[in-house]
Design a protein around this motif. Structure first.
Motif, PDB file in Angstrom:
ATOM      1  N   VAL A  18     -25.008   2.891   8.231  1.00  0.00           N
ATOM      2  CA  VAL A  18     -23.627   2.279   8.282  1.00  0.00           C
ATOM      3  C   VAL A  18     -22.896   2.884   9.798  1.00  0.00           C
ATOM      4  CG1 VAL A  18     -21.335   2.263   7.244  1.00  0.00           C
ATOM      5  CG2 VAL A  18     -23.568   2.108   5.728  1.00  0.00           C
ATOM      6  N   ASP A  22     -17.082   1.871  10.300  1.00  0.00           N
ATOM      7  CA  ASP A  22     -17.176   1.052   9.204  1.00  0.00           C
ATOM      8  C   ASP A  22     -16.918   2.108   7.881  1.00  0.00           C
ATOM      9  OD1 ASP A  22     -17.286  -1.097  10.494  1.00  0.00           O
ATOM     10  OD2 ASP A  22     -19.487  -1.345  10.104  1.00  0.00           O
ATOM     11  N   SER A 228     -25.004  -5.317  -5.111  1.00  0.00           N
ATOM     12  CA  SER A 228     -24.099  -6.346  -4.565  1.00  0.00           C
ATOM     13  C   SER A 228     -22.651  -5.892  -4.158  1.00  0.00           C
ATOM     14  CB  SER A 228     -23.963  -7.539  -5.311  1.00  0.00           C
ATOM     15  OG  SER A 228     -23.895  -7.057  -6.774  1.00  0.00           O
ATOM     16  N   ALA A 231     -22.510  -3.863  -0.877  1.00  0.00           N
ATOM     17  CA  ALA A 231     -22.673  -4.627   0.094  1.00  0.00           C
ATOM     18  C   ALA A 231     -21.277  -5.398   0.405  1.00  0.00           C
ATOM     19  CB  ALA A 231     -23.888  -5.834  -0.083  1.00  0.00           C
ATOM     20  N   GLU A 232     -20.582  -5.776  -0.601  1.00  0.00           N
ATOM     21  CA  GLU A 232     -19.260  -6.583  -0.595  1.00  0.00           C
ATOM     22  C   GLU A 232     -18.285  -5.588   0.055  1.00  0.00           C
ATOM     23  OE1 GLU A 232     -15.975  -8.810  -3.323  1.00  0.00           O
ATOM     24  OE2 GLU A 232     -17.957  -8.181  -4.361  1.00  0.00           O
ATOM     25  N   MET A 234     -18.839  -3.074   2.138  1.00  0.00           N
ATOM     26  CA  MET A 234     -19.119  -2.627   3.524  1.00  0.00           C
ATOM     27  C   MET A 234     -18.853  -3.800   4.173  1.00  0.00           C
ATOM     28  SD  MET A 234     -19.963   0.367   3.800  1.00  0.00           S
ATOM     29  CE  MET A 234     -19.956  -0.112   5.445  1.00  0.00           C
ATOM     30  N   CYS A 235     -19.074  -5.108   3.842  1.00  0.00           N
ATOM     31  CA  CYS A 235     -18.596  -6.241   4.606  1.00  0.00           C
ATOM     32  C   CYS A 235     -17.299  -6.337   4.658  1.00  0.00           C
ATOM     33  CB  CYS A 235     -19.188  -7.671   3.796  1.00  0.00           C
ATOM     34  SG  CYS A 235     -18.969  -9.190   4.809  1.00  0.00           S
ATOM     35  N   SER A 236     -16.493  -5.852   3.824  1.00  0.00           N
ATOM     36  CA  SER A 236     -14.992  -5.956   3.941  1.00  0.00           C
ATOM     37  C   SER A 236     -14.355  -4.903   4.925  1.00  0.00           C
ATOM     38  CB  SER A 236     -14.545  -5.685   2.436  1.00  0.00           C
ATOM     39  OG  SER A 236     -12.833  -5.668   2.616  1.00  0.00           O
ATOM     40  N   ALA A 238     -16.315  -3.630   7.357  1.00  0.00           N
ATOM     41  CA  ALA A 238     -16.768  -4.060   8.701  1.00  0.00           C
ATOM     42  C   ALA A 238     -15.832  -5.000   9.296  1.00  0.00           C
ATOM     43  CB  ALA A 238     -18.089  -4.388   8.654  1.00  0.00           C
ATOM     44  N   THR A 239     -15.335  -5.819   8.594  1.00  0.00           N
ATOM     45  CA  THR A 239     -14.476  -7.114   9.169  1.00  0.00           C
ATOM     46  C   THR A 239     -12.896  -6.587   9.070  1.00  0.00           C
ATOM     47  OG1 THR A 239     -14.104  -8.082   6.928  1.00  0.00           O
ATOM     48  CG2 THR A 239     -16.242  -8.775   8.440  1.00  0.00           C
TER      49      THR A 239
END
Length: 242
Positions: A18, A22, A228, A231-232, A234-236, A238-239
């Motif tokens: 990571v 993030d 899952s 992952a959700e 981490m995606c949040s 990162a953005t």
């Protein structure tokens, strides 16, 4: 530490590699959620790409190369609000970030840090390594005069973030560009360098650290967070904007 009462389960998030920024944003969000009682005590288990970090004392003098040259080393620099001095994070280093309520555990800051040290010492012992805590002047975990594990924590209103970094087999050359944790004339070492036995995959050692940390703080069990959901989140992170 409190060992009685209701069954206490530590939630573990296995996140892989990571980016530091993030992970920092994710910790900030999780601390807010833990403070509000929306999530339980948990620990993030991950590795970072090559990254140097400074603590809240901003001891930039312990970075031995110009900040502008770090890109050539393939590394980033982040300034944080954790305790401790400059350190390095990179591949093949196990990083744990506990998000805990110390009030619920019944610990003060010093005992909490000692618990993080104990978890790393226990894992080192599994591979025949006699490690020791550094004490008040040399926080972290040492094998003789060689540092194998670093600690830098942030505690805000009794809730923890940041945590520990345990060297499995990172590129130790990166440490030559800093005064690690502000302690001059001491080496940095790794599990690979010190162990006389073959090491298992890094993931196994990550899991051993999580289990040891859970026992140290009297959690009765560890529950893995669904991949899952991790992952959700981490995606949040990162953005989102810092």
């Amino acid at each position: 530490m409190s060992g009685g009462g209701a069954k206490r389960v530590l939630e573990a998030w296995k996140l892989g590699v990571v980016k530091y920024g993030d992970a920092l944003r994710l910790q900030e969000r999780l601390v807010a959620d833990r403070r509000a009682g929306r999530i339980p005590d948990l620990v993030l288990s991950l590795q970072h790409p090559p990254t140097y970090t400074l603590g809240k004392r901003r001891t930039d003098h312990n970075l031995l190369v110009p900040e502008s040259s770090l890109g050539g080393l393939g590394a980033e620099l982040h300034r944080t609000e954790r305790g401790g001095d400059v350190t390095f994070h990179g591949p093949r280093q196990a990083v744990l970030y506990p998000i805990l309520s110390l009030r619920d555990i019944g610990l003060g800051a010093r005992r909490y840090v000692e618990g993080l040290e104990s978890a790393m010492i226990e894992v080192a012992s599994l591979y025949g390594i006699k490690a020791r805590p550094g004490g008040a002047c040399e926080t972290g975990v040492w094998v003789g005069d060689r540092k194998i594990g670093a600690i830098g924590v942030r505690i805000s209103s009794g809730f923890t973030s940041h945590g520990l970094a345990f060297n499995i087999d990172p590129d130790l050359g990166y440490f030559k560009h800093i005064v690690p944790c502000g302690i001059a004339d001491k080496e940095v070492t790794s599990l690979r360098r010190e162990a006389a036995v073959e090491l298992p995959p890094d993931e196994v050692i990550h899991d051993q650290l999580v289990q040891s940390l859970a026992r140290t703080f009297y959690f009765s069990d560890v529950k893995l967070k669904d991949d899952s959901e991790c992952a959700e989140m981490m995606c949040s992170a990162a953005t989102s904007q810092s």
